[in-house]
Scaffold this motif. Sequence first.
Motif, mmCIF file in Angstrom:
data_model
loop_
_atom_site.group_PDB
_atom_site.id
_atom_site.type_symbol
_atom_site.label_atom_id
_atom_site.label_comp_id
_atom_site.label_asym_id
_atom_site.label_seq_id
_atom_site.Cartn_x
_atom_site.Cartn_y
_atom_site.Cartn_z
ATOM 1 N N ILE A 15 66.586 79.104 56.218
ATOM 2 C CA ILE A 15 66.306 80.141 57.572
ATOM 3 C C ILE A 15 64.966 79.850 58.013
ATOM 4 O O ILE A 15 64.601 80.045 59.303
ATOM 5 N N TRP A 16 63.906 79.501 57.196
ATOM 6 C CA TRP A 16 62.520 79.396 57.607
ATOM 7 C C TRP A 16 62.512 78.238 58.486
ATOM 8 O O TRP A 16 61.538 78.122 59.211
ATOM 9 N N TRP A 17 63.086 77.295 58.108
ATOM 10 C CA TRP A 17 63.156 75.904 58.927
ATOM 11 C C TRP A 17 63.548 76.226 60.440
ATOM 12 O O TRP A 17 63.086 75.883 61.211
ATOM 13 N N VAL A 18 64.793 76.992 60.108
ATOM 14 C CA VAL A 18 65.266 77.328 61.603
ATOM 15 C C VAL A 18 64.265 78.232 62.418
ATOM 16 O O VAL A 18 64.004 77.999 63.546
ATOM 17 N N LEU A 19 63.804 79.263 61.727
ATOM 18 C CA LEU A 19 62.536 80.361 62.491
ATOM 19 C C LEU A 19 61.663 79.376 62.873
ATOM 20 O O LEU A 19 61.141 79.682 64.113
ATOM 21 N N GLY A 21 61.588 76.112 64.020
ATOM 22 C CA GLY A 21 62.084 75.628 65.266
ATOM 23 C C GLY A 21 62.373 76.573 66.468
ATOM 24 O O GLY A 21 61.832 76.296 67.506
ATOM 25 N N VAL A 22 62.681 77.874 65.982
ATOM 26 C CA VAL A 22 62.826 78.925 67.032
ATOM 27 C C VAL A 22 61.446 79.194 67.608
ATOM 28 O O VAL A 22 61.436 79.362 69.066
ATOM 29 N N LEU A 23 60.383 79.568 66.632
ATOM 30 C CA LEU A 23 59.187 79.871 67.308
ATOM 31 C C LEU A 23 58.559 78.656 68.060
ATOM 32 O O LEU A 23 58.025 78.691 69.124
ATOM 33 N N LEU A 24 58.666 77.460 67.702
ATOM 34 C CA LEU A 24 58.212 76.249 68.415
ATOM 35 C C LEU A 24 58.952 76.159 70.004
ATOM 36 O O LEU A 24 58.191 75.672 70.818
ATOM 37 N N ILE A 25 60.363 76.200 69.710
ATOM 38 C CA ILE A 25 61.151 76.063 70.953
ATOM 39 C C ILE A 25 60.737 77.298 71.834
ATOM 40 O O ILE A 25 60.536 77.227 73.157
ATOM 41 N N GLY A 26 60.518 78.481 71.369
ATOM 42 C CA GLY A 26 60.300 79.805 72.033
ATOM 43 C C GLY A 26 58.785 79.421 72.846
ATOM 44 O O GLY A 26 58.434 79.762 74.109
ATOM 45 N N PHE A 27 57.700 78.700 72.180
ATOM 46 C CA PHE A 27 56.555 78.490 72.797
ATOM 47 C C PHE A 27 56.903 77.586 74.106
ATOM 48 O O PHE A 27 56.152 77.612 75.020
ATOM 49 N N ALA A 28 57.632 76.496 73.730
ATOM 50 C CA ALA A 28 57.964 75.641 74.746
ATOM 51 C C ALA A 28 58.445 76.116 75.925
ATOM 52 O O ALA A 28 58.467 75.596 77.080
ATOM 53 N N THR A 317 67.609 65.545 63.792
ATOM 54 C CA THR A 317 67.472 64.135 63.363
ATOM 55 C C THR A 317 66.568 64.132 61.961
ATOM 56 O O THR A 317 67.301 63.203 61.182
ATOM 57 N N MET A 318 65.773 64.510 62.105
ATOM 58 C CA MET A 318 64.680 64.395 60.849
ATOM 59 C C MET A 318 65.222 65.235 59.618
ATOM 60 O O MET A 318 64.888 64.923 58.183
ATOM 61 N N PHE A 319 66.040 66.432 59.693
ATOM 62 C CA PHE A 319 66.470 67.289 58.570
ATOM 63 C C PHE A 319 66.635 66.542 57.555
ATOM 64 O O PHE A 319 67.457 65.532 57.533
ATOM 65 N N PRO A 320 66.265 66.542 56.248
ATOM 66 C CA PRO A 320 65.559 67.864 55.887
ATOM 67 C C PRO A 320 63.970 67.642 56.069
ATOM 68 O O PRO A 320 63.163 68.229 55.252
ATOM 69 N N PHE A 321 63.562 66.391 56.392
ATOM 70 C CA PHE A 321 62.115 66.167 56.355
ATOM 71 C C PHE A 321 61.550 66.708 57.482
ATOM 72 O O PHE A 321 61.661 67.034 58.568
ATOM 73 N N ILE A 322 60.254 67.245 57.461
ATOM 74 C CA ILE A 322 59.244 68.118 58.207
ATOM 75 C C ILE A 322 58.049 67.166 58.378
ATOM 76 O O ILE A 322 57.524 67.255 59.431
ATOM 77 N N LEU A 323 57.500 66.292 57.410
ATOM 78 C CA LEU A 323 56.396 65.311 57.817
ATOM 79 C C LEU A 323 56.543 64.408 56.792
ATOM 80 O O LEU A 323 56.122 64.264 55.513
ATOM 81 N N PRO A 324 57.086 63.214 57.056
ATOM 82 C CA PRO A 324 57.201 62.064 56.284
ATOM 83 C C PRO A 324 55.938 61.238 56.099
ATOM 84 O O PRO A 324 54.984 61.421 57.251
ATOM 85 N N SER A 325 55.667 60.688 55.099
ATOM 86 C CA SER A 325 54.488 59.838 54.746
ATOM 87 C C SER A 325 54.573 58.535 54.946
ATOM 88 O O SER A 325 55.374 57.894 54.351
ATOM 89 N N SER A 326 53.967 57.743 55.840
ATOM 90 C CA SER A 326 54.023 56.395 56.152
ATOM 91 C C SER A 326 53.533 55.508 54.985
ATOM 92 O O SER A 326 54.031 54.396 54.789
#
Length: 387
Positions: A15-19, A21-28, A317-326
């Motif tokens: 739910i918080w992953w979706v939220l 996304g909603v907040l960032l898309i709402g900003f855009a 596309t990235m789910f469930p990753f939110i910040l991968p480490s190279s």
Amino acid sequence: MILHELISFDILRLIWWVLLGVLLIGFALTDGFDMGVGALLPFVAKSDTERRMVINTVGPVWEGNQVWFILGGGAIFAAWPPLYAVSFSGFYLAMWVVLAALIVRPVAFKYRSKRESASWRSAWDWALFAGGFVPALIFGVAVGNVLQGVPFHLTPDLHSIYEGGVAGKFFGLLNPFALLTGIVSVGMLVMHGSAWLSLKSEGVIVERARTYGAYGATVAGLGFVIAGVWLAFGIDGYSFVNAVDPAGPSNPLLSEVSKGGSWLNAYNDRPWIMVAPIMGLTGVLLTIRGLRAGHEVSTLLTSKMAILGMISSVGLTMFPFILPSSSDPKSSLTVWDASSSHMTLFIMLVVTLIFMPLILAYTAWVYKVLWGKVTEKDVIEHGDSLY
């Protein structure tokens, strides 16, 4: 039963992953057209009156639109603390540049028309341009770097170490793929800003905005396709090696992650997510058509559709990753191992369910009250009270 256990830990994380996304898309979707209008200002408005018309199309709403940015940052801080820590330490100078641009923008709104001097007003006009163009570019560059992976690792006590000095961290972000995604971001918000100007302004400003908006939409659409192909064949994706417990402890080091293959394998595993890029490209094409045909409300809606599809494509596309480490794939942050505690997520969800409807209702009311075009007559007759 303890109250927060009414919703399982893994569902709350989702739910918080979706939220987020909603907040960032709402900003855009909201502040995005403010930034697009700022980036268009020197090109669509030639006289001082025209510039004031353009500025006042966003003047009454830009402050409220920034609420989404604040909420997004707060959600990252509270719901995904490791993400906040790593991203802000790794992107420190880039974040500083964005904040500087966003700080200069309100100052420009407030002081731009306080003096009659042409040089004074021109300087603040370019500040408004920077306040729109710079964040749009850097946000896109950040997305490109996240897709490639960020060079950080976690110590056994989960302290994050980001490799390189401050300057190296910043200039290291400016790699070819990230610059491409930055250009896509700028084109996308220029498209959105032009759709807003088409709705809120009149005359030659609208004609110029539609021309530049069509160019921006074309750049965004072509860049999005090129980035997709590049992502498929030129950039390694990330995946779990071992089985992961979605309700397990928030410790990324307990998971085994490998780097390799393609991010686009996600479309084989979850074919339904193809709806996002299709929505993005369809929205771009419909927006170009709407701008050329002179449509207003529908063009703004299709522009929002394009932004929703493009940004959703990245997250899905990235789910469930939110910040991968190279540099250390095992340190990669995911939805299942980088969240706050079960109770924290539950309390935040309750607060969100109370206040989010209030924010949406207030925002809708503001737009309803301020509906209508900004005309040359408005600027001339009410020059002392407008920006």
